[in-house]
Design an enzyme around this catalytic site. Structure first.
Site, short mmCIF file in Angstrom:
data_model
loop_
_atom_site.label_atom_id
_atom_site.label_comp_id
_atom_site.label_asym_id
_atom_site.label_seq_id
_atom_site.Cartn_x
_atom_site.Cartn_y
_atom_site.Cartn_z
N LYS A 84 -39.49 -1.96 -20.88
CA LYS A 84 -40.10 -2.13 -19.77
C LYS A 84 -39.71 -3.46 -19.24
CE LYS A 84 -44.40 -1.75 -19.56
NZ LYS A 84 -45.43 -0.80 -18.50
N ARG A 100 -48.99 -6.58 -20.22
CA ARG A 100 -48.42 -5.45 -20.84
C ARG A 100 -47.61 -5.54 -22.06
NH1 ARG A 100 -49.10 -0.75 -16.62
NH2 ARG A 100 -49.47 -1.94 -14.98
N GLY A 150 -48.51 3.98 -24.71
CA GLY A 150 -49.99 4.21 -25.14
C GLY A 150 -50.46 3.63 -26.40
N MET A 166 -49.62 0.33 -27.72
CA MET A 166 -50.21 -0.78 -27.56
C MET A 166 -51.09 -1.09 -26.52
SD MET A 166 -47.03 -2.66 -29.17
CE MET A 166 -46.00 -2.03 -28.46
N ARG A 169 -37.91 4.42 -16.58
CA ARG A 169 -37.39 4.65 -17.81
C ARG A 169 -36.72 5.99 -17.89
NH1 ARG A 169 -43.13 4.71 -20.91
NH2 ARG A 169 -44.07 6.33 -19.57
N HIS A 227 -40.08 26.05 -51.94
CA HIS A 227 -39.67 27.47 -51.79
C HIS A 227 -40.29 27.95 -50.49
CE1 HIS A 227 -40.51 31.72 -52.34
NE2 HIS A 227 -39.50 31.86 -52.90
N SER A 253 -19.47 23.45 -53.34
CA SER A 253 -20.52 23.37 -52.30
C SER A 253 -21.61 22.56 -53.01
CB SER A 253 -20.69 24.83 -52.10
OG SER A 253 -22.05 24.83 -51.12
N CYS A 288 -24.41 23.32 -48.96
CA CYS A 288 -25.07 24.22 -48.71
C CYS A 288 -26.63 23.94 -48.78
CB CYS A 288 -24.76 25.45 -49.46
SG CYS A 288 -25.13 25.63 -51.09
N TYR A 295 -16.90 22.10 -44.52
CA TYR A 295 -17.96 22.67 -43.73
C TYR A 295 -19.34 22.30 -44.22
CZ TYR A 295 -18.54 25.78 -47.59
OH TYR A 295 -18.66 26.42 -48.90
#
Lengths: 914, 914
Positions: free
Chosen positions: A63, A133, A142, A144, A377, A494, A802, A869, A889
């Site tokens: 700010k 502020r 919101g 603080m 902002r 799972h 992998s 993976c 990859y």
């Protein structure tokens, strides 16, 4: 500090059209030191000139830095000053005391503020009122505390009345100030004031506060002061200097209030940043019919469309817009009703957007027709808007493609791929778990997989499967459910993994609920949800909602596709998907996957028509009996692979051999064992002994992975046969296939060597029998720490690695992903761990093993293909690590493929920058 | 090959007194190549001269090398030749074919043998008969095949009759040869021959074979030949050359027979060594009353006493001594009956012992009063004998202290510390499990810990606790049992670890048995063992025996203490013990422990009078309630530490904070939950929900270790308070204490930092309150792979590391020690792993993490003390690794302390050598 006597009128700059060039970033060192050579604590802004700049967010907060920048840009901003975040840190270090020199700098700053504002702080004739502020380096809206109208007392209120000729406004400002200060600084509960306010409404026989006359408000001021005196044993402070000091301390203290701490934890914001404090001259949107206040965005934050978007309220304060008591008017109305204000606001918005090269979120007030900007902002937006805006900026030449790619948060893309809960709904949240798989789902609660299938398939009811935790036995039930809710298990349990793979919403590890499967109900506090009761899950937030919340459906835009195309041109990492079925594979291709990096064959074992043969195989007492059972599974497995190979034509498909412990395929309760014993022609006691003998204390570290295929080579043989028969059949039909056989859980090179030998033998035999052959690779998961430690020896045998980062994380930390929920929340709360390592790769520990594995592996075999993976393959910061580690990859669930594509491109761009 | 016609008489050397010096080791290269420049396949020995030497065991096998050495030493040895182990390897490589050149070399060798023996192979007038025996580089007694009397046929048997004038002897030799050859070479089952033999006994109406007259044996020869013809479709080979080739092939093939393969696996002998084949002229101990045969040791193999020890049989063959049909005579009798033979034998024994500097095991035969040595080798002996002999050798200046230390197998010392089953007993083994804790025990089977306590304490019955697997709840039952038998769990399962700690015999992971705890019985095949039935366990071999086997008690000798004193002077590594009770600590000190490296506090939580408070703590819903419960435990814990500190006065005591998951302290079955609910004043359902909520899928990776003390800091506080109060109290009483507080399962430095802060705060508060202070250390276990990877960061905070190699092995391999029994036997059988990694440290994988941890840790903190407290601390090869890795100490169960002391000394000596 002395009171300034000057009575100047406003902080509007005289040269609003001047647009200074953006200051050099390295100028900040100079300006953060005061003339005295000590670090500077107070930065001033006003009258077209500011000490700070936009790139000083760390020091001035977002700010403060933007207020300074706006001031420098000539945007009309009420004058003020910013106390730095550095002071906040010193304040805490010194035990809630001000550092030496602050008081003096503050006094100088306030003197200058009074000059610019042409009002006097505490001046009964022409009082300067200020807001105090917070403003952290990172936006924490919101979280603080804020205090408005500071500077009022029984004397200055009279000045305000005189100058505005509006006693009702003045007393209303006064009573609001006492209430806010009383609550924030003096820590009195809200209701103490609200009770008085309600009484007053009653005595004056009105329904709402705005109907209260000036007199009523004046009385209320007295009553409020009485409340304070009674509670605190001393009078409400009427010295504006004392008020100011108290407010500053309160704002600093609010950095550590509970909701701020929680917010930072949730948003991964460092505790050490601290907050700045902004003291700014008040302007009033509630001074009368020519005053107004509002918020606006330079583009539509929902869609990204290039429209000026926002709303305002006439004769109101900012908090009224937020409170929702009065319905604000759309910004288009402003154009009609206050054309000059609209015109100036629009121009400022455009100027700021161009200047910051970002869509802006503005707070504004017009006091008696004069526009002031209170904040600007970067505007928060939906994923869809983020993509559209970035694309539009590129089109307009404001930013480059690379900047556009860097600007989108890959994680946010998830929103584009899953339904969500309508943001306008006010759902009843009864519990919160882990946001395990994004999206939202509505359905009737069921507590058993079989029941889920009945209700979904026979009664066509939408269902949500609620379980203590899921197991592979529940797959069929999960497949027909809209979403899955479990009381246990972490982000890679799972339930979570399977749900993400299916693109289904899932809330996991919801320890707020107690699931009683036997009684077909769950409890969340006092709420009891019975079978067939409707619930809604928000897998993006982890919320469990009672009843049916309204949903909104996702939409794939052209901008989105364009962005990803650019990402593909930029990235080096390949992106594959984890997919176990032809449907998954199709989804994966649609989302741009360049192959399958993990096809889990065990899920194929759970299909209803196969389970009997699987079970027959498990209870077999001889190799021959096991082979007979496996022969029944062969045609199914072969067909699975034919279907998947077809969908993935021309792309590699990595098939992992059977991985889970065998007991997962057997029933556990006596009833089901009895039924199965009859089916298999075994005695109940006999089968129970078998089930019993297969139980494991720590199944994750048990008889699974390659250990299965080594102790029962006939399983590997059947799977290899299915793979190669499928591949040969397709090759004959001119379909290109690239099978990659992956051996799981290898820890010792000898495990790999023996399993590989079996697979090669089957391949050769199959090729000979079918009179054709297929190119294939045999590689391994690196998921046991030992595998990374001896990766050189394994790479001498393996065509590819992998990294299975789920298991690797489990074993490197010694964390069971199914049990981590017992302590992980505490670990994150206390910052023992910076993040859930099953979500965000632990680069320091697990990452060290990966780096070692890649290095040793490639040293032993130059051509070694290396991928990953685990679930981390779709997490942006982890993807960045995999890029830097030199992997070939990543492979992730189909719905994460777009995220991985973007993250991989960002990794390249960040590397370039560095 | 031609038949040799020469008729020389014997292979006795002419210069038996000459004693050649030991040949240089590097001479072997030269002599392993034949004159042709190709590797030499056949080595000859006889008439005081041999091609080979004792140091050529790899090439000639142990037997062949020693026969050659003995020949060179002038010891009377029947002449012969040795076909090398190299041939065995070539034989397998070529698919059971002889390498080129072997036939020729063999022919030359046989020609020379006939010359030396002065007999002709196949000569009907003066036949040379030979034995064909295996001889591997490592002793594998009885594992491979042997053929005697080869060279007999219908013609040569007549020559034997003529020369011996003993037709009975000749026909007996002939029928034995056919039977042995038929079985070994032609692979006919024994019973085919035994049936004929039995019939012949019946027709001749005699009870035993020696009573059969020559005529009966002659007939038997014909019958045996008939058996062969019928079964194989061709006649028994009567060409001695063909007999010889067949026998050589059979011996090579026997290298891979099942029992040999199993033996090598059990004894960790490489498959690739191969066996040599020894062809040696027969001498006969059964040629008449002046012939005899026997075995002897140069010292008593049971006690090590310096007495000539052995036995013999007159007019017998070697196999008769082993078969046990006739009772052999003690060697002292030989001195009376055959003084010249005894004298010569004794002299040869002394000569060989001096020469080899080892106690020798000799096989001898006297043919018609002439002594021949058939074999010499290092004699197997008991641990007690090994120690005594080594000490005596040192005393006599035969070997050095260092050689003595290296000569004792540390593992064998276990024998000295535990009772064993009387070797003379013939117990009925009904099952075999893992030899989890050495020693032997007899007792009544019980299937529940509570029942064990009842029977043991109330009825004073010896009991053996039989469980599917044990858990900490069983501790009391284990403590009163003689031994423990479990169906599941590996070498480091709960049962195994606790039993070893208690010095109690344990057989674990006995998958041969099915335990039905609810029916109070177990089954092993057809045998059903009910509660109170007697069983015997052999924890050294893993055998489970029905009934009560006789036991022998151990004995600690002065030699043993002397050996360990030398070890202590030699070693660099410190040796501590894992001990949880004052009794354990006492045992540990008695065995020479220099401190406690691991004191597990959880075992203290299970004592009957404490469990209620522990459970109250677990079910507590608030921190306050938990603290109240913990306060009840404090006095107990404090007393525990006081007692242990007292026993260990002046030595360090490492106390590990609470480690196991809390559910281990709660009952699992409904009945027990009901009882506990009443005790705690909770509803059954409520408590069941709590028990349910604490269950874990993988408890080994769950809410345990430092995770407990971090989520419930009050637990750490109580334990720290108990430790420091105990220490302060003793310091005031002038008792020296060295507490080392150890935080378990740390994976992230932040975990350590926070736990350490708590402990330090309690320490300071306690010191202040009690007005004294104690020096202490705070360190951590390194047992999670991540801890080793970030050891530098942890060492910045920690005073010491203690590698927890059990958990580290579990997580590095991904092996649950409780479940490994499902696949480990297969892994060892198939040589996928070289050894059980929970017994023998995996130096390559787990060891790499240890090396990394030590290196990183010491880099960050020079003074870091580093030890190891896993089960590997008492395993000799692992101790060697820990020495090389630069650790400061190892800690093991008290009964393993002597083993570790010796192994640590050997590590130093081996390092010196290398």
């Amino acid at each position: 500090m002395k009171k300034a006597g000057a009575t100047l009128r406003a902080g509007r700059p005289t040269t609003a059209t001047a647009r200074p060039t953006r200051p050099a970033a390295n100028a900040s060192d100079r300006s953060s030191v005061s003339a005295r050579g000590k670090p500077r604590y107070v930065y001033r802004f006003g009258a077209g000139k500011a000490d700070g700049r936009a790139d000083m967010k760390q020091l001035l907060g977002g700010k403060g830095a933007n207020l300074a920048e706006m001031t420098n840009l000539g945007v009309p901003v009420p004058p003020g000053l910013t106390i730095t975040t550095e002071v906040c840190r010193l304040f805490y270090e010194a035990g809630h005391k001000w550092p030496a020199g602050l008081a003096q700098e503050l006094e100088q700053g306030m003197r200058r503020l009074q000059e610019v504002a042409q009002k006097g702080f505490g001046d009964p004739a022409n009082p300067l009122l200020v807001s105090v502020r917070s403003g952290a380096p990172v936006s924490m809206p919101g979280m603080m505390d804020t205090i408005l109208n500071l500077g009022l007392n029984d004397r200055t209120v009279q000045g305000l009345i005189t100058r505005t000729n509006n006693p009702r406004f003045a007393y209303d400002a006064y009573r609001r100030f006492i209430q806010m200060y009383g609550n924030v600084v003096l820590e009195l509960p809200h209701h103490r004031f609200e009770e008085r306010l309600a009484k007053q409404r009653a005595s004056y026989k009105v329904q709402t506060d705005p109907e209260l006359p000036a007199e009523a408000l004046r009385e209320l001021v007295e009553q409020y002061k009485h409340v304070v005196r009674e509670a605190k044993g001393r009078a409400f402070p009427d010295d504006p200097q004392e008020q100011l000091a108290g407010a500053i301390n309160a704002v600093f203290s609010s950095w550590h209030n509970e909701r701020a701490v929680v917010y930072r934890r949730l948003n991964n914001i460092s505790e050490s940043l601290g907050t700045a404090v902004n003291v700014q001259a008040m302007v009033f949107g509630n001074m009368g019919p020519r005053s107004l206040t509002g918020v606006c965005f330079t583009r539509d934050p929902s869609t990204g469309e290039r429209v000026f978007y926002g709303e305002y309220l006439v004769n109101a304060q900012g908090e009224d817009v937020v409170a929702g008591i009065r319905t604000p008017l759309p910004i288009a109305k402003l154009k009609e009703e206050f054309p000059p204000v609209y015109k100036e606001l629009y121009a400022v918005g455009q100027q700021l957007e161009r200047y910051f090269r970002e869509m802006q979120d503005l707070e504004f007030t017009a006091e008696e027709g004069t526009l002031f900007l209170l904040q600007t902002r970067t505007g928060k937006r939906t994923a869809r808007a983020a993509v559209t805006i970035a694309m539009d900026f590129v089109k307009d030449g404001v930013i480059t493609r690379e900047q556009a790619l860097l600007r989108i948060d890959p994680l946010q893309l998830d929103q584009l791929l899953h339904p969500g809960i309508d943001p306008k709904a006010k759902p009843k949240v009864i519990a919160k778990g882990l946001p395990a798989s994004p999206g939202a789902a509505v359905g009737r609660a069921v507590f058993e997989a079989r029941r889920a299938v009945e209700l979904a398939e026979e009664a066509s009811e939408p269902v949500i499967l609620v379980r203590q935790e899921t197991s592979p036995e529940d797959i069929a039930g999960m497949a027909v459910s809209q979403g899955i809710l479990t009381a246990r298990g972490g982000m890679t349990s799972h339930a979570a993994v399977v749900a993400r793979g299916m693109g289904k919403c899932c809330v996991a590890g919801c320890s707020d609920i107690t699931v009683r499967e036997d009684e077909r109900e769950f409890r969340a506090g006092d709420v009891v949800v019975k079978e067939q009761d409707y619930i809604t899950l928000n897998g993006t937030t982890g919320e469990v909602i009672l009843g049916q919340a309204p949903l909104v459906q996702p939409e794939l835009t052209a901008s989105f596709r364009q962005l990803l195309a650019w990402a593909d041109q930029t990235r080096r990492l390949g992106v594959r998907a984890n997919a176990d079925t032809p449907q998954d594979a199709k989804t994966a291709r649609d989302f741009g996957a360049e192959g399958i990096g993990l096809c889990r064959t065990e899920h194929m074992f759970f299909a209803e028509e196969r389970l009997p043969a699987v079970r027959e195989m498990i209870v077999a007492k001889t190799t021959q009996a096991r082979k007979t059972a496996l022969a029944k599974l062969l045609p199914f497995q072969r067909q699975d692979f034919i279907d998947i190979f077809k969908v993935m034509e021309g792309l590699p498909v990595t098939i992992r051999l059977l991985d889970p412990p065998l007991h997962e395929f057997l029933p556990q309760d006596d009833e089901a064992i009895k039924r199965l014993a009859e089916q298999l022609g075994l005695g109940f006691r006999e089968l129970k002994d078998i089930v019993h003998s297969l139980e494991e204390v720590n199944p994750m570290l048990g008889h699974r992975g390659c250990r299965l295929g080594l102790t029962y080579p006939e399983i590997n043989e059947m799977q290899a046969q299915a793979i190669f028969e499928a591949a040969c059949q397709l090759v004959k039909a001119k379909v290109r296939v690239q099978p990659e056989v992956m051996i799981p859980l290898v820890g010792h090179p000898q495990e790999f060597r023996i399993a590989k030998r079996t697979i090669e033998q089957v391949a050769q035999a199959t090729f000979k029998r079918l009179g054709t052959s297929v190119k294939y690779l045999i590689g391994t998961m690196i998921e046991v720490p030992r595998a990374a430690l001896v990766a050189d020896a394994i790479a001498q045998e393996a065509d590819f690695f992998s990294f299975g980062t789920n298991d690797l994380t489990q074993m490197t930390f010694g964390f069971s992903r199914d049990d981590i929920v017992k302590f992980l929340p505490h670990y994150l709360k206390e910052r023992i761990l910076p993040a859930d390592p099953f979500v965000t790769l632990d680069q320091e520990g697990v990452g060290a093993l990966i780096t070692m594995g890649v290095h040793k592996g490639r040293n032993a075999r130059k051509s070694l293909k290396v991928g990953i993976c685990g679930e981390h393959g779709g997490e942006p910061s982890s993807v960045g690590f995999f890029h830097r580690a030199g992997l070939d990859y990543v492979s992730c669930s189909p719905y994460r493929v777009p995220i991985a594509r973007l993250a991989a491109a960002q990794a390249v761009l960040r590397e370039k920058k560095a």
